[in-house]
Design a protein around this motif. Structure first.
Motif, PDB file in Angstrom:
ATOM      1  N   GLY A 685      -5.323 -10.315 -31.601  1.00 15.11           N
ATOM      2  CA  GLY A 685      -6.086 -10.008 -32.808  1.00 15.11           C
ATOM      3  C   GLY A 685      -5.595  -8.763 -33.510  1.00 15.11           C
ATOM      4  N   VAL A 686      -5.264  -7.731 -32.728  1.00 14.15           N
ATOM      5  CA  VAL A 686      -4.753  -6.494 -33.325  1.00 14.15           C
ATOM      6  C   VAL A 686      -3.440  -6.767 -34.070  1.00 14.15           C
ATOM      7  N   LYS A 687      -2.591  -7.620 -33.483  1.00 12.94           N
ATOM      8  CA  LYS A 687      -1.331  -7.972 -34.153  1.00 12.94           C
ATOM      9  C   LYS A 687      -1.586  -8.667 -35.483  1.00 12.94           C
ATOM     10  N   ARG A 688      -2.699  -9.358 -35.591  1.00 12.06           N
ATOM     11  CA  ARG A 688      -3.015 -10.098 -36.821  1.00 12.06           C
ATOM     12  C   ARG A 688      -3.889  -9.286 -37.771  1.00 12.06           C
ATOM     13  N   GLY A 689      -4.072  -8.022 -37.490  1.00 14.66           N
ATOM     14  CA  GLY A 689      -4.763  -7.150 -38.429  1.00 14.66           C
ATOM     15  C   GLY A 689      -6.241  -6.946 -38.169  1.00 14.66           C
ATOM     16  N   TYR A 690      -6.771  -7.501 -37.104  1.00 12.96           N
ATOM     17  CA  TYR A 690      -8.180  -7.287 -36.769  1.00 12.96           C
ATOM     18  C   TYR A 690      -8.314  -5.993 -35.978  1.00 12.96           C
ATOM     19  N   SER A 691      -9.462  -5.355 -36.089  1.00 19.22           N
ATOM     20  CA  SER A 691      -9.663  -4.113 -35.342  1.00 19.22           C
ATOM     21  C   SER A 691      -9.878  -4.414 -33.867  1.00 19.22           C
ATOM     22  N   GLN A 692      -9.448  -3.473 -33.033  1.00 17.00           N
ATOM     23  CA  GLN A 692      -9.618  -3.648 -31.588  1.00 17.00           C
ATOM     24  C   GLN A 692     -11.094  -3.738 -31.236  1.00 17.00           C
ATOM     25  N   GLU A 693     -11.910  -2.954 -31.947  1.00 11.19           N
ATOM     26  CA  GLU A 693     -13.359  -2.949 -31.667  1.00 11.19           C
ATOM     27  C   GLU A 693     -13.970  -4.318 -31.964  1.00 11.19           C
ATOM     28  N   TYR A 694     -13.575  -4.939 -33.082  1.00 13.95           N
ATOM     29  CA  TYR A 694     -14.127  -6.243 -33.452  1.00 13.95           C
ATOM     30  C   TYR A 694     -13.711  -7.313 -32.447  1.00 13.95           C
TER      31      TYR A 694
END
Length: 1007
Positions: A685-694
């Motif tokens: 998810g982080v690689k795809r631009g989502y925040s780690q927290e989300y």
């Protein structure tokens, strides 16, 4: 080096004291090259051992010990695929020729199917008994040699040597293994006592003399047989000759009754096309056509067309017979299943994920569950047997295991505790688990210092999860093209007309054997009966498909939590949720059914969803792709399909990886298995631009599914029946109540609660009457509900039907009823106590007097039912309280008065209000409410809270009992029928709960 060739697991019921997985893991740890699981007359645990052997890198020999009727038991090992097929056929023949639980073959039957098998005689026997068998297994017969370090070892060894010389066959070592470790021997002793129905004090020589029949390392066996190393080498000789493995099994689904010139796939395409014409009479939408083509391509690539054709055939048979049925589970994700009318949910319209059902990456069999009316499912099962034959169709078994009370009772009796002690110990342990404190034991009259009590608790924990016996899976069928008995042994079930395979559903899934689940659902029976009553008494023809959808009056009823008897939404928790969720559409019902599950509760999904639904919180979506997945559930992932879609869209998973995540969530070791997925999901998810927290927050919600959550398709299938039953309850309450009563046992509530609810909805209910009642509850003119003779406890169905059939214009006397219906005296007495003879005799006591005055009521007596004494007496009538008590004791419901009406004066003195009176109490005020306890729940997800429903003459009141109050008042909560709860009233919208500070038995308050 050494291979253990004689090893019993706990699937040699009440003999072996270790799980197959324990034996395999221990053998691998000890450095053995191979292990044979040789359970008696079966391969019950072989799949579990096979999977464990692959995990631990040890060779597993496929084997069993065969019981012979004219020779001692012999162990056979499969050398190759043909030998394995012969082994399965031998076990099947042995089991099928005997009642459930028994086995035995003549030696000739074994000799005739000896090809591909090696035989080992585990214990010496007279040469004349085994010589013919040794001859049949020429070059493949061994005599076992076992040193148990006990009396008689030398004599047995001499016998074995003499036998081997006489037969000219080699000796082979083994250790007659019953446990994976010596510490398990005490449990093995107890199992022996359970098998022989004795105690350890009295078992004597029935018990093994020591703990030596356990898995021993090659080094330990080498020391034990240091004078005869050749007998150890022969264990490897046998192991090296055996190459059969379960990985070689090849399964093909049955493909019978194909039209001439058509392949299975071609026929499936034709049936699908015909079904699409029925589902979409105005033309097939492009997106549906695209999905159908995708599914059919995948079904052909995976070679599953026969599976779908078989399901279509079964459902087609049921519908032609007028048997109500509906597919559910992940099958509802399939557009092909919808076109074939196996399921009733349009997966394309609802946006359901097909990969939840079938995946090219997974290449595993699909899971299709079909529910049938529970009273008519047997017709469907027998159709499958008749169509495919018992050599190609068998039901999956279910292994019944020792749990809780049963484990304690069996172990306690084996250790010599008295029945009274066993009963008291099992009761306290069922409430507290196995970690019972000395104080609780003392309260139950047991001593914590009694060694046998402590041993019982310890060994009961060990036996927890042990197989006890085989039963039948609720509906799983394996249907094969090749003979089923070449793949897995088949045996008789206890139920007449049923045969089962020796593997349970997890075993069949692990080996890729397709099963169809033909399940029974009580509500479908009730719905079918209700639709019939509506047709017969109201002249309206309805079906599940034609019940008017989206009726606002029905949703008004649901918002009021008026759902007693309604499928899936009648529980205490669902009734509390309905007024808060306020369903107004079918999809709201889908969500409602899914919300009250352990998964969404543990995953903290319920309250965020409700806040957003009430407009108190605005859902946000990080990307349009996530919005497309979560928008319909307001940003909260409530369904397994949503978790899989998010894994693919946000986490970058493939469809197969996403399904792997779903499977890990459903595994019993979910916490350990999920960690790699969590890392992969968050990083993706982080690689795809989502925040780690989300991403971390999403995955924590996913974890809730490890505690059981619904797939959306499953919830939607159940929502259809929930809506149908709600519509029937609202518009035809009398027919609905009659159908529920005639479909018992089922549902959440006892008949008296169902009847009381119907009366509150304006239904007139009349009592059981021998001059008016049929066996079933019926509707009389004007929509009046007449209770049927089935309600009378202790009245046999055949007797009840004779009462109705012989009635004619009525009965003039009790004796006339007895003579014409040929009713036994004890059944007449039950009718009298139930008030069913009051219209004939005037009162219950008068009816009982007349029964006693009748002559013999033996079937062949010349004076059957004739009055022998004409004395007339004036008997005092029963009081109201006595009649109400007799009603509940015999019929389970009283139409005269609710018991709480009789207790109301006493409750008023105590200051207790009625269920209806709670409506007039302000929120936050202290209040007391009394009633008859009808439900009590303490779900694992409730953090120790207990939920109680009390019924009185005005309705149902709900108590919420905190953990400390529960512990303090546990005895009254579990031991009393009438209780009073005192506490603070909590009001959330229309939902009322009394958060109790004290729960007391009404009897105790009244002195």
């Amino acid at each position: 080096m050494y291979a253990e060739l004689v090893c019993r697991s706990n699937f040699t019921f009440l003999r072996g004291a270790s799980h197959p997985e324990e034996l395999v893991a221990t053998a691998a740890r000890l450095g053995m090259q191979a292990l044979a699981l040789t359970d008696a007359d079966g391969l019950y645990g072989v799949v579990k051992a096979h999977l464990a052997a692959k995990e631990h890198g040890i060779k597993l020999l496929l084997a069993t010990e065969l019981t012979l009727m004219d020779a001692p038991p012999v162990i056979v090992y499969a050398m190759d695929a043909g030998g394995y097929a012969n082994l399965c056929r031998l076990v099947s023949a042995s089991r099928m020729s005997h009642p459930k639980g028994e086995a035995g073959l003549p030696w000739r039957a074994v000799a005739e199917r000896s090809e591909g098998l090696i035989a080992l005689l585990p214990n010496p026997a007279p040469a004349e008994q085994v010589a013919p068998l040794a001859e049949a297994f020429a070059g493949r017969f061994y005599v076992g040699l076992c040193r148990t370090l006990s009396a008689g070892d030398k004599a047995r060894e001499a016998q074995a040597e003499a036998l081997a010389r006489t037969l000219n066959v080699p000796l082979c070592a083994h250790n007659d293994v019953h446990t994976h470790h010596r510490r398990r021997q005490p449990l093995q002793d107890v199992l022996t006592c359970v098998r022989h129905k004795t105690t350890v004090d009295k078992a004597g020589t029935k018990l093994l003399p020591n703990a030596e029949r356990t898995l021993k390392s090659p080094a330990e066996m080498a020391r034990l047989f240091r004078d005869r190393p050749e007998v150890l080498e022969r264990t490897l000789e046998i192991a090296n000759r055996c190459h059969a493995t379960l990985d070689e099994l090849r399964y093909h689904f049955s493909e019978e009754d194909l039209p001439p010139g058509r392949t299975a796939m071609e026929h499936l395409r034709v049936l699908t096309e015909e079904g699409l014409g029925v589902r979409y009479p105005g033309g097939v939408p492009p997106e549906v056509r695209k999905q159908i083509d995708h599914e059919l391509t995948l079904i052909e690539a995976l070679d599953f067309p026969g599976y779908f054709l078989a399901l279509w055939d079964i459902v087609h048979f049921a519908r032609n017979r007028g048997i109500l049925c509906q597919g559910r589970g992940s099958a509802a994700n399939s557009a092909v299943c919808y076109a074939l009318q196996i399921t009733a949910i349009d997966p394309v319209r609802m946006g359901l994920l097909f990969e939840r059902f079938l995946s090219m990456e997974r290449k595993e069999p699909p899971d299709i569950d079909v529910d049938f009316e529970h009273e008519r499912r047997e017709e469907v099962l027998q159709y499958v047997y008749e169509k495919h034959g018992r050599h190609r169709a068998g039901m999956v078994c279910e292994v019944i295991c020792y749990r809780g009370r049963l484990a304690l009772r069996e172990v306690g009796k084996g250790l010599g505790l008295s029945l009274d002690q066993v009963d008291r110990l099992s009761k306290v342990a069922s409430a507290y688990g196995f970690d019972v404190t000395p104080e609780v034991l003392a309260e139950a009259g047991l001593s914590a210092f009694d060694r046998r009590v402590g041993q019982t608790l310890t060994l009961a924990q060990e036996i927890e999860g042990f197989p006890r016996h085989l039963s039948i899976h609720v509906g799983g069928f394996v249907i094969t093209r090749e003979p089923l008995v070449d793949l897995v042994p088949v045996e008789n079930a206890a139920m007449k007309g049923r045969t089962v395979i020796q593997w349970e559903k997890d075993d069949t899934n692990a080996l890729g054997l397709l099963k169809v689940d033909l399940l029974a659902l009580g509500m479908l029976t009730a719905v079918a009966k209700c639709l019939r009553y509506i047709r017969e008494h109201f002249g309206r023809e309805l079906s599940l498909a034609t019940i008017p959808p989206e009726d606002p009056q029905v949703y008004d009823m649901l918002c009021d939590a008026d759902t007693v008897g309604v499928f899936q939404i009648e529980s205490r928790a669902q009734m509390s949720m309905l007024p808060r969720l306020k369903p107004r559409t079918f999809y709201d019902l889908v969500v409602e059914i899914a919300l009250i599950r352990p998964g969404p509760i543990v995953g903290n999904m319920v309250h965020p969803y409700l806040r957003r639904r009430d407009g108190k919180e605005v859902p946000t979506y990080p990307t349009p792709e996530v919005r497309a997945i979560l928008e319909k559930t307001l940003g909260v992932p409530l369904f397994q399909e949503q978790a899989m879609k998010l894994a693919m869209v946000a986490g970058g998973f493939t469809a197969g990886e996403a399904d792997g995540l779903r499977r890990a969530l459903g595994h019993k070791r979910a916490e350990q298995l999920l960690e790699p997925y969590r890392i992969r999901f968050v990083e993706g998810g982080v690689k795809r631009g989502y925040s780690q927290e989300y991403m971390a927050q999403l995955f924590e919600q996913f974890r809730g599914f490890a505690h059981y959550g619904f797939p959306e398709s499953h919830s939607a299938s159940f929502a259809l029946i929930a809506y149908a039953s709600s519509w029937l309850k609202y518009h035809y309450p009398q027919a609905f109540c009659a159908a529920l009563l005639n479909s018992q046992p089922m549902g959440f509530y006892a008949p008296h609660t169902l009847v009381a609810d119907a009366k509150r909805h304006g239904v007139e209910v009349r009592p059981v009457d021998a001059r008016c009642s049929d066996w079933d509850c019926t509707l009389e003119e004007g929509g009046v509900l007449r209770l049927g003779l089935r309600m009378v406890r202790g009245l046999n169905e055949s007797a009840g039907r004779r009462v109705a059939a012989a009635r004619g214009q009525g009965y003039g006397s009790v004796g006339e009823l007895a003579r014409r219906a040929r009713i036994a005296r004890h059944e007449l007495t039950r009718l009298a106590l139930a008030g069913a003879l009051a219209s004939i005799s005037g009162s219950r006591r008068q009816a009982l007097w007349e029964i006693q005055a009748l002559g013999p009521l033996d079937e062949d007596d010349l004076f059957f039912g004739l009055p022998m004494d004409g004395t007339q007496v004036e008997l005092p009538p029963m009081s109201v309280a006595e009649r109400v008590e007799a009603d509940f004791e015999t019929v389970g419901v009283s139409l005269e008065k609710h018991p709480l009406e009789l207790l109301r004066p006493a409750l008023r003195k105590l200051g207790a209000v009625s269920a209806e009176g709670l409506q007039r109490v302000a929120s936050g005020r202290r209040v007391a409410v009394g009633g008859m306890l009808i439900t009590r729940q303490r779900p694992p997800t409730a953090k120790g809270m207990c939920f109680i429903s009390l019924e009185d003459e005005t309705g149902i009141a709900n108590l919420v009992v905190p953990p400390d109050v529960y512990e303090r008042c546990r005895r009254d909560i579990h031991g009393a029928l009438f209780i009073v709860g005192e506490g603070v009233l909590e009001r959330t919208g229309k939902v009322l709960n009394v958060k109790t500070q004290r729960v007391t038995a009404l009897q105790g308050l009244l002195g």
